[in-house]
Design a protein around this motif. Structure first.
Motif, PDB file in Angstrom:
ATOM      1  N   GLN A  26      23.865  -8.457 -43.315  1.00  0.00           N
ATOM      2  CA  GLN A  26      24.125  -7.227 -42.564  1.00  0.00           C
ATOM      3  C   GLN A  26      24.448  -7.515 -41.102  1.00  0.00           C
ATOM      4  N   TYR A  27      23.657  -8.393 -40.493  1.00  0.00           N
ATOM      5  CA  TYR A  27      23.916  -8.714 -39.083  1.00  0.00           C
ATOM      6  C   TYR A  27      25.247  -9.441 -38.931  1.00  0.00           C
ATOM      7  N   THR A  28      25.528 -10.362 -39.879  1.00  0.00           N
ATOM      8  CA  THR A  28      26.780 -11.109 -39.798  1.00  0.00           C
ATOM      9  C   THR A  28      27.974 -10.177 -39.954  1.00  0.00           C
ATOM     10  N   GLU A  29      27.834  -9.256 -40.891  1.00  0.00           N
ATOM     11  CA  GLU A  29      28.865  -8.242 -41.130  1.00  0.00           C
ATOM     12  C   GLU A  29      29.238  -7.545 -39.825  1.00  0.00           C
ATOM     13  N   GLU A  30      28.203  -7.218 -39.063  1.00  0.00           N
ATOM     14  CA  GLU A  30      28.426  -6.482 -37.827  1.00  0.00           C
ATOM     15  C   GLU A  30      28.701  -7.424 -36.659  1.00  0.00           C
ATOM     16  N   ALA A  31      28.933  -8.720 -36.968  1.00  0.00           N
ATOM     17  CA  ALA A  31      29.224  -9.734 -35.943  1.00  0.00           C
ATOM     18  C   ALA A  31      28.080  -9.910 -34.960  1.00  0.00           C
TER      19      ALA A  31
ATOM     20  N   GLU B 213      13.670  -5.584 -48.157  1.00  0.00           N
ATOM     21  CA  GLU B 213      14.710  -6.261 -47.389  1.00  0.00           C
ATOM     22  C   GLU B 213      14.481  -7.757 -47.392  1.00  0.00           C
ATOM     23  N   THR B 214      15.323  -8.478 -48.107  1.00  0.00           N
ATOM     24  CA  THR B 214      15.156  -9.927 -48.159  1.00  0.00           C
ATOM     25  C   THR B 214      15.820 -10.570 -46.953  1.00  0.00           C
ATOM     26  N   LEU B 215      15.589 -11.876 -46.815  1.00  0.00           N
ATOM     27  CA  LEU B 215      16.206 -12.641 -45.735  1.00  0.00           C
ATOM     28  C   LEU B 215      17.724 -12.544 -45.805  1.00  0.00           C
ATOM     29  N   SER B 216      18.254 -12.741 -47.019  1.00  0.00           N
ATOM     30  CA  SER B 216      19.708 -12.794 -47.163  1.00  0.00           C
ATOM     31  C   SER B 216      20.349 -11.455 -46.793  1.00  0.00           C
TER      32      SER B 216
ATOM     33  N   GLY C  43      30.455 -13.766 -50.579  1.00  0.00           N
ATOM     34  CA  GLY C  43      30.181 -13.876 -49.153  1.00  0.00           C
ATOM     35  C   GLY C  43      31.300 -14.568 -48.382  1.00  0.00           C
ATOM     36  N   VAL C  44      31.706 -15.750 -48.839  1.00  0.00           N
ATOM     37  CA  VAL C  44      32.694 -16.526 -48.102  1.00  0.00           C
ATOM     38  C   VAL C  44      34.044 -15.817 -48.076  1.00  0.00           C
ATOM     39  N   VAL C  45      34.549 -15.470 -49.275  1.00  0.00           N
ATOM     40  CA  VAL C  45      35.904 -14.926 -49.310  1.00  0.00           C
ATOM     41  C   VAL C  45      35.988 -13.571 -48.603  1.00  0.00           C
ATOM     42  N   SER C  46      34.894 -12.818 -48.611  1.00  0.00           N
ATOM     43  CA  SER C  46      34.960 -11.527 -47.920  1.00  0.00           C
ATOM     44  C   SER C  46      35.013 -11.730 -46.413  1.00  0.00           C
ATOM     45  N   LEU C  47      34.246 -12.695 -45.930  1.00  0.00           N
ATOM     46  CA  LEU C  47      34.267 -12.939 -44.488  1.00  0.00           C
ATOM     47  C   LEU C  47      35.549 -13.640 -44.054  1.00  0.00           C
TER      48      LEU C  47
END
Lengths: 359, 505
Positions: B469-474, B461-464, B191-195
């Motif tokens: 997904q939303y974070t990915e799409e900003a 669909e879990t919380l994470s 998660g961190v390194v990809s973002l």
């Protein structure tokens, strides 16, 4: 004599990865109301003996019997929890998550809870622990922890209790008291107690019978007075307190020694070694017919006095009463109060000098 | 043995799969220049994160457990809270905080530089991993024998010297265990390194998987990662072997007395406060600021579904992992043999394996061997419990370290059989450890991302998943309600964990 509660026969145990056994041919029986003490220097196998009797270790060969029931022998090996033997650990091993009462009730089984509580309370009362039921082990003094451990071991009603160095971390007063309590328990409840210690004084004062161990072997087994006065060998003589080991030429019941003529406890011929306890000797002004020497040191111990006497090249210890009659430098000679004990020792070792006993 | 097979199966598949590919191609992927860069990047990040977390967690752990620091309980609880904030959420918080349009600029008019790359990854991962190190150190401090400290004091050593000559040596196992855990987190973090767009092995692996070659391209990188994790595991094994922690001596450990800080009280408070500000206040503020004005009502239904989905798998996985960990830790501690010890290490192996590769292996194995289980919750929970086995084994193992084996013998001597002894003596003694195990696994599963993404059944669909997904799409605002829920639930569990630790100490 009554039937023994516990019998051990030719027990031998070798730990994996070692060539020689830690205990070898250990045999003894314990009778109701009796305290048997295993004593010896550290590493002599006394704790292993106890753990093997309990079933924590499995012996290679040999037999353990509780009454007529075989606990170990041949293909039989009874698990520790089925042996109905109580065990008290050196560091007590009280369950930290349980109260004092919880610890003592732990091993009582097959009765309703109220009954368990009653039994545990009674045992605690018997050992002077009434009122401490709800305490946690870490809130207790060393002596109290020791008593709880003892209470826990006897509460299930086992008539055999094994104690592994039970008093080693107690102060002398507490040690003395609890020692007495163990003796009393054994007598009153007709229990068989096996106690392990490395402290010779404790062994002598607590035991009904004593087994002196060295290198995994029982060197001598018998009542403390007998073992003390008639040690089977040099090791036993020295381990159980100060002694003078003296070379002697025996012929019949008389012998010729550096101290002069001595009377022997039994007939012998040729070179033998004698064990003469300091309190078995008597100090005199030089008298005719006995070799004389000089006082080279003295230790005042309140109730008695120990003199170091040099005669020829030998140095001897003599214990007298506290009334001081000799000074350092005074001439003196030594005679025997009793017949001399012969130590049958095959170790060929020159014994010109007295060796002080092991601390 | 079953555990061993369960862990080894996907790993074995991975090896076979990559060997099955054209050997030359595998060689090309492994020995190209990018691999060296990725290795350097990964190692650099590991060392930096372990360093930063140790240096910050050591004083924090000591202050909150052994001194008279005011509000110790509050601080202790608050300091482990960052554990509840998933790494990718932390990355999101840092990203949205800085920059010309960041929330810091919105609020104060001052634009702080946007963290990304190595620095961004280091900060996000350090904040996220700090509590793991802290918990390890605190449990080390709680279980060791303070009378040794008193002995040192009695021998004329001043408190500061006592810390280095007596406390530190006893803390080594905790630091090592914590360091290993943190390193493994860093290696397998996605998660961190990809973002943050910092190219470590796991980021590269994800890119390769998304690329033209799919699994074939990703497998060699996974092997490299596994090798790296293996080095960590062997290192810990070698170092921990020399450390024996059972209390020797008579009686029970005494109750400890806190050390007085005196003039150091204010600086200590400031230090802990600063840690809290960075680790907790900033991310929470950012998440809340992002959620500001978001219409929660419109999302209520989907949030509730996600909560139920997350809770069900997290709880199941936590129980399964703890039940698996119990015999493994017990055997390794009480009957140490080559086999039982390597079984214990296998738990770490399952953990160290990159989750993406682990999931990939599982997918193909289920497809090939038991198609009926393909894309079921069973496989998901299976993957979770094996992946997080290490987190479950650690605390139980630590509990067994301090439980004297003589207690079990004492129970046997009192006529209680081996099974009852385990239930009545061993279990109560390691119960605090087990609760820590349950909580850790539960929290981890709540936050887990890659395994869930690949293995979740359709419609699950879990919380994470929602957050990512939303974070990915900003769409930070849309992610915020889910993040708040995760934060709340996790905070409760962290509370349980700290409360329990206090009870055990």
């Amino acid at each position: 004599m009554k039937a023994p509660l516990l019998c051990v026969h030719n027990l031998t145990k070798t730990f994996a990865g070692y060539d020689s056994p830690v205990i070898r041919d250990i045999s003894f029986c314990v009778y109701p109301g009796e305290v048997l003490t295993l004593v010896g220097p550290s590493g002599c196998g006394k704790t292993t003996t106890l753990r093997t009797v309990m079933g924590f270790e499995q012996a290679d060969i040999g037999e353990v019997k509780r009454g007529e029931e075989v606990l170990q022998g041949g293909v039989v090996f009874v698990a520790p929890e089925r042996r109905k033997i109580g065990f008290v650990f050196q560091d007590y091993a009280l369950f930290p998550h349980l109260s004092v009462l919880g610890n003592v009730m732990f091993g009582i089984r097959g009765v309703p809870k109220a009954r368990k509580r009653a039994i545990a309370t009674e045992v605690l009362w018997m050992l002077g622990l009434a009122g401490l039921e709800e305490r946690r082990p870490h809130d207790l003094s060393g002596g109290q922890q020791q008593r709880v451990a003892l209470a826990r071991a006897i509460a299930p009603g086992s008539r055999i209790v094994l104690l592994d160095e039970p008093f080693s971390s107690l102060d002398p007063d507490t040690r003395h008291t609890i020692r007495g309590e163990v003796r009393m328990l054994a007598e009153r409840a007709k229990m068989a107690v096996v106690l392990v210690t490395h402290d010779q004084e404790e062994a002598l004062s607590t035991a009904d019978r004593l087994a002196v161990m060295r290198d995994g072997v029982i060197e001598q087994l018998g009542p403390p007075e007998f073992v003390y006065n008639h040690p089977a060998n040099r090791f036993v003589a020295q381990f159980l307190g100060r002694t003078n080991l003296i070379d002697c030429q025996a012929s019949g019941t008389m012998g010729e020694s550096p101290l002069g003529k001595v009377e022997l406890e039994r007939a012998a011929t040729g070179a033998v070694t004698l064990s003469l306890r300091p309190e078995h000797l008597e100090l005199h002004k030089p008298i005719g017919g006995r070799p004389s020497g000089k006082v080279i040191a003295r230790e005042f111990k309140g109730h008695d006095m120990t003199y170091h006497i040099r005669i020829g090249i030998g140095e001897y210890l003599v214990q007298t009463d506290a009334a001081c009659r000799f000074n350092v430098g005074d001439p003196a000679s030594i005679s025997l109060r009793t017949k001399a004990a012969i130590v049958d020792d095959t170790e060929a070792e020159p014994t010109k000098r007295v060796r002080l006993p092991l601390a | 043995m079953v555990c061993a097979v369960a862990v080894l199966l996907p790993l074995g598949y991975l090896v076979v799969r990559s060997l099955g590919a054209d050997a030359g191609e595998v060689g090309r992927v492994i020995f190209r220049r990018q691999s060296l860069t990725q290795l350097t990047n990964t190692l650099l990040l590991c060392v930096a994160v372990v360093g930063v977390t140790t240096l910050t967690a050591l004083p924090a752990a000591w202050l909150t457990s052994r001194t008279d620091l005011p509000m110790k309980r509050v601080f202790a609880l608050a300091l482990v809270m960052p554990l509840a904030i998933p790494g990718y959420l932390m990355a999101y918080a840092l990203l949205s905080l800085g920059g010309d349009y960041g929330s810091a600029f919105h609020l104060t008019g001052v634009s702080i530089p946007r963290l990304n790359g190595f620095t961004g990854s280091l900060v996000a991962l350090s904040i996220y991993n700090f509590p793991y190190m802290l918990l390890n150190l605190r449990s080390g401090l709680a279980s060791y024998d303070t009378s040794l400290e008193e002995v040192a004091r009695s021998l004329g050593h001043r408190p500061a010297r006592v810390f280095f000559s007596v406390v530190m040596p006893q803390l080594w196992p905790s630091i090592l265990a914590g360091g290993l855990l943190v390193s493994l987190h860093v290696v397998s973090d996605f998660g961190v390194v990809s973002l943050m767009r910092y190219e470590t092995f796991s980021y590269a692996l994800y890119q390769a998987y998304q690329g033209a070659h799919g699994t074939r391209g990703a497998a060699p990188i996974a092997l490299l990662m596994m090798a790296l994790a293996g080095v960590f595991i062997v290192a810990e094994l070698l170092l921990l072997r020399r450390v024996i922690l059972t209390r020797a001596g008579a009686g029970q450990a005494r109750v400890r007395r806190p050390l007085r800080l005196r003039a150091w009280k204010m600086p200590s408070m400031l230090f802990v406060g600063l840690l809290l500000l960075i680790g907790l206040a900033v991310p929470i503020f950012t998440i809340m600021y992002g959620a500001w004005g978001t219409a929660l009502g419109s999302q209520w239904r989907s949030v509730r579904t996600a909560v139920l989905d997350s809770l069900s798998v997290s709880a199941a996985a936590a129980v399964a992992a703890t039940l698996l960990a119990l015999p493994i830790a017990y055997m390794a501690r009480r009957y140490p043999s080559r086999l039982s010890l390597s079984l214990e290490r296998l738990g770490f192996l399952g953990y160290a394996t990159p989750p993406l590769a682990f999931a990939l292996g599982l997918l193909v194995v289920t497809l090939g061997v038991v198609p009926g289980l393909y894309q079921t919750t069973f496989v998901l929970i299976y993957a979770y419990s094996l992946h997080f086995l290490a987190e479950a084994v650690g605390p139980i193992r630590a509990g067994l370290f301090s439980a004297n084996p003589k207690l079990e013998e004492a129970s046997r001597a009192l006529g209680v059989g081996p099974v009852s002894t385990f239930l009545r003596v061993t279990l109560p003694l390691i119960r605090p450890g087990m609760i820590v195990s349950l909580s850790l696994v539960f929290l981890s599963v709540m936050k887990e991302l890659p395994l869930t993404m690949l293995l979740a059944p359709p419609g699950f669909e879990t919380l994470s998943m929602n957050i990512w997904q939303y974070t990915e799409e900003a769409m930070y605002a849309s992610a915020a309600p889910y993040a708040l829920v995760v934060l709340g639930v996790s905070a409760m569990f962290v509370g349980v964990l700290v409360f329990n630790e206090r009870g055990a100490a």
